[in-house]
Design a protein around this motif. Structure first.
Motif, PDB file in Angstrom:
ATOM      1  N   ASN B 318       0.810  -1.215   0.000  1.00  0.00           N
ATOM      2  CA  ASN B 318       0.000   0.000   0.000  1.00  0.00           C
ATOM      3  C   ASN B 318       0.845   1.268   0.000  1.00  0.00           C
ATOM      4  OD1 ASN B 318      -2.564  -1.306   0.121  1.00  0.00           O
ATOM      5  ND2 ASN B 318      -2.134  -1.807   2.255  1.00  0.00           N
ATOM      6  N   GLN B 319       2.157   1.088  -0.183  1.00  0.00           N
ATOM      7  CA  GLN B 319       3.107   2.218  -0.222  1.00  0.00           C
ATOM      8  C   GLN B 319       3.242   2.904   1.137  1.00  0.00           C
ATOM      9  OE1 GLN B 319       4.697   2.745  -3.306  1.00  0.00           O
ATOM     10  NE2 GLN B 319       3.487   1.055  -4.092  1.00  0.00           N
ATOM     11  N   HIS B 320       2.778   2.245   2.185  1.00  0.00           N
ATOM     12  CA  HIS B 320       2.967   2.780   3.525  1.00  0.00           C
ATOM     13  C   HIS B 320       3.971   1.904   4.275  1.00  0.00           C
ATOM     14  CE1 HIS B 320      -0.972   4.600   2.520  1.00  0.00           C
ATOM     15  NE2 HIS B 320      -0.418   5.632   3.123  1.00  0.00           N
ATOM     16  N   VAL B 321       4.513   2.461   5.338  1.00  0.00           N
ATOM     17  CA  VAL B 321       5.473   1.678   6.119  1.00  0.00           C
ATOM     18  C   VAL B 321       4.763   0.461   6.699  1.00  0.00           C
ATOM     19  CG1 VAL B 321       6.932   1.700   8.171  1.00  0.00           C
ATOM     20  CG2 VAL B 321       6.917   3.678   6.640  1.00  0.00           C
ATOM     21  N   ASN B 322       5.367  -0.706   6.484  1.00  0.00           N
ATOM     22  CA  ASN B 322       4.851  -1.957   7.018  1.00  0.00           C
ATOM     23  C   ASN B 322       4.764  -1.854   8.543  1.00  0.00           C
ATOM     24  OD1 ASN B 322       5.313  -4.642   8.280  1.00  0.00           O
ATOM     25  ND2 ASN B 322       5.297  -5.348   6.165  1.00  0.00           N
ATOM     26  N   GLY B 356       4.707   7.202   5.270  1.00  0.00           N
ATOM     27  CA  GLY B 356       5.226   6.800   3.965  1.00  0.00           C
ATOM     28  C   GLY B 356       6.593   7.406   3.727  1.00  0.00           C
ATOM     29  N   MET B 357       7.097   7.229   2.507  1.00  0.00           N
ATOM     30  CA  MET B 357       8.378   7.831   2.141  1.00  0.00           C
ATOM     31  C   MET B 357       8.257   9.351   2.310  1.00  0.00           C
ATOM     32  SD  MET B 357      10.566   5.457   1.189  1.00  0.00           S
ATOM     33  CE  MET B 357      11.788   5.814  -0.073  1.00  0.00           C
ATOM     34  N   GLY B 358       9.309   9.955   2.773  1.00  0.00           N
ATOM     35  CA  GLY B 358       9.292  11.403   2.922  1.00  0.00           C
ATOM     36  C   GLY B 358       9.017  11.839   4.346  1.00  0.00           C
TER      37      GLY B 358
END
Lengths: 414, 414
Positions: B318-322, B356-358
């Motif tokens: 889901n493009q989020h941190v696991n 998420g990233m960033g």
């Protein structure tokens, strides 16, 4: 080109393009990063298509089947995995005349026991079972170790496929189990008995991998791994990564290993006694492409990301950062835009020194304009400490994501 | 205390001390972090020691064996795994008189076929095989899913044992496979068919684990996992983590799950249709200890570590941190001295929002003097964004490393 036939056992003899869809390289053999010459396996009796074992004393041993080309290798995998009809069906169909019942009983027991033994053997595989769940075993006269791994959901990333690090991890696990299967594992770190006597441990100095396709959750992969000599004081591991169901080759790779004293952390020559332990298990292979990777600096790097620190979960049993973890840091300085539209299709990592808790690293990347061949992109990388000390050099190759489904290595090489 | 007998099925009924060597707690039941009340399983017919299924329509179903207490559970595991003598030995010993050969032949085939079928069944287990390598299957009328995992070398850390994150990862994999085995897995993220229709996904809001011993390389572990309702709009997963060889319980845990809209990222009520999908597979259990964890701030935190950023390999599909990766960040602010002399023996993690990233995070820890009970140390933690937004609250418990070998939960509870 004596080596050609045997070379085809694992890799195309010509410089290996990253993907099958590529035009044949016009570079001289071995001149490219991605040739993976290391993994081609020459043989004195190459014309017979057999793989040779290098040793001082033994006559080179052939390992059957696996050297017969990729299509044959594929058949071997299938033969190993498929299950036949229950032995009982064959047993019943072999029943003799009812009038010879006494003889029949004896024959029945004999035949059935044989069937039982055959079935039991098939369950266990043809080699030495090594792990508790029976997923790994030595094959080909114990010259190759073969292990299966299920891809678990937690091993997949944002694209639903595994990371290149997981492939390397699988090869490391299979490599340790290979040493166990041939009786050379003296501790949990891969040291042989003669190494342990001298407080020597293995240290990886290079990983080189070409990936054609990344597996996803639910897939089962199979790693075939073997040992080769690399000069007098290094060892090389070659390995193939397959989709178990289709036998498609997903990745081919090699790694280089040297010895280090456990306490002084100084590199060591291979003691004769250790060489004697290893030699009977060597498969001859030429060295990997060992051209030096250029060093990046502040003037040559386009992207720099600092402040990278090890987490507790990055450490191995030696309290140093696990060699596979550096790959994540290398990718930290790759532009997000490049990663979003491309897929990592190959990497060479050279390790220069160890890191531990307390170290702070910088990741440097440059996307070389000269290395953009067709749609592929090549990057150079450096990991260094804050004081400039080199830790890792690397080169990566990327291909557009839309090219993923084209040109499977396995299909091309068959 | 009607629930006591059934409670013993998985957990001691009394507030569960972290380790068997502990003095009985004097706190009221459920008053402690580590009671894991959530995991005790009451039953209307508790006196019979059976586990009950909660459902609107069905009569509560019993699941045999596993509810008979830990010693019985251990026997079940052994019975499931052990291999008997080849059926042929039993077959031969059953041979009737030679004078009745005609009858004998018929009997032989009949008996042998039966043996074959029994053997085949034993190979496949008693439930539904779900994964390609056959390491997981549903048991107990599909109310419990059981999966084995080999501990690989690359999963071990600086102490030669696995991290708590790996245990959670194994439970997540087994949880997905459970949904697959009962026909409720519609995608790779665990959504049921009715959830997929509504673009709903699962989100974990809490993990709670008590660990007695961490396995090491070469061990094989077994996860037993089951589903329970938690109010109207949440679900709970309970799981046990065992050493397959000894049946010793290594960890016991639970997790809480809610639903979220895939695109709006807004939490959702459980639609009736989804509830109807899940209910037949529920095992009734009271909720976990849901006392709120206190929030740390700049004034209450003793240790603050900033500048934590997600790596690519931290992201899920889901493009989020696991969710498991946050645990590594929590530990970033724990004093190294504490981690060197102690072992993490329990954790509760509450998730407040996604990352998420960033994003750049700060990790805060306080070692509460009041929580030092005997030799055990309790810590409170907070992960927050740079702007102060809460991401995760957590509580950890630690015990001295020398206490590792004492007081196995499994032994105590037997």
């Amino acid at each position: 080109m004596v080596a050609t036939a045997a070379t085809l056992a694992f890799f195309p003899a010509a410089p290996l393009p990253l993907h099958s869809g590529a035009k044949p390289s016009t570079k001289p053999a071995g001149g490219g990063l991605w040739t993976l010459r290391a993994c081609s396996i020459p043989s004195k009796s190459a014309a017979s298509g057999s793989l040779q074992v290098e040793g001082n004393v033994q006559t080179p041993r052939k390992i059957s089947g696996i050297a017969l080309g990729l299509s044959s290798a594929r058949e071997i995998v299938k033969n190993d995995e498929e299950t036949s009809s229950p032995p009982w069906m064959a047993f019943i169909s072999q029943l003799p005349d009812w009038s010879m019942l006494h003889t029949a009983i004896t024959m029945i027991f004999s035949a059935a026991e044989k069937q039982w033994m055959m079935f039991n053997r098939k369950r266990k595989g043809h080699g030495v079972l090594i792990d508790p769940l029976g997923s790994g075993r030595s094959v080909q006269d114990s010259l190759v170790f073969r292990q299966k791994f299920s891809i678990n959901s937690y091993e997949t990333g944002p694209h639903g496929t595994i990371f290149i690090e997981t492939m390397i991890n699988h090869s490391l696990e299979a490599g340790l189990n290979q040493l166990k299967s041939i009786g050379l594992l003296d501790d949990g770190f891969g040291s042989t008995p003669e190494m342990s006597k001298r407080n020597l441990i293995w240290v990886v100095t290079q990983h080189q991998i070409v990936v054609d396709r990344y597996p996803k959750w639910g897939d089962v992969v199979q790693v075939d791994i073997w040992l080769s000599p690399l000069g007098k004081n290094a060892m090389q591991r070659g390995w193939l990564y397959r989709d178990l169901k289709t036998s498609e080759i997903l990745a081919r790779a090699s790694s280089m290993w040297v010895m280090m004293h456990k306490h002084s952390r100084i590199l060591s020559k291979f003691p004769d006694e250790v060489r004697q332990e290893l030699e009977p298990h060597y498969v001859s292979a030429p060295p990997v492409d060992r051209r030096k990777l250029p060093k990046l600096g502040d003037n040559t790097a386009e992207y720099i990301r600092g402040g990278l620190t090890p987490r507790l979960s990055d450490l191995d049993v030696n309290q140093h950062v696990n060699n596979v973890k550096y790959i994540g840091w290398i990718l930290e300085s790759v532009p997000l835009q490049l990663m979003e539209s491309n897929e990592l299709s190959g990497i060479t990592v050279e390790y220069k020194r160890e890191c531990g808790m307390g170290n702070v690293l910088q990741s440097l990347t440059t996307v070389s304009a000269a290395s953009v061949i067709g749609e592929r992109i090549e990057c150079l990388h450096l990991l260094r400490l804050d004081d400039g000390t080199e830790v890792v050099r690397a080169r990566t190759e990327w291909q557009p994501k839309h090219a993923k489904s084209s040109g499977k290595l396995g299909a091309e090489s068959a």
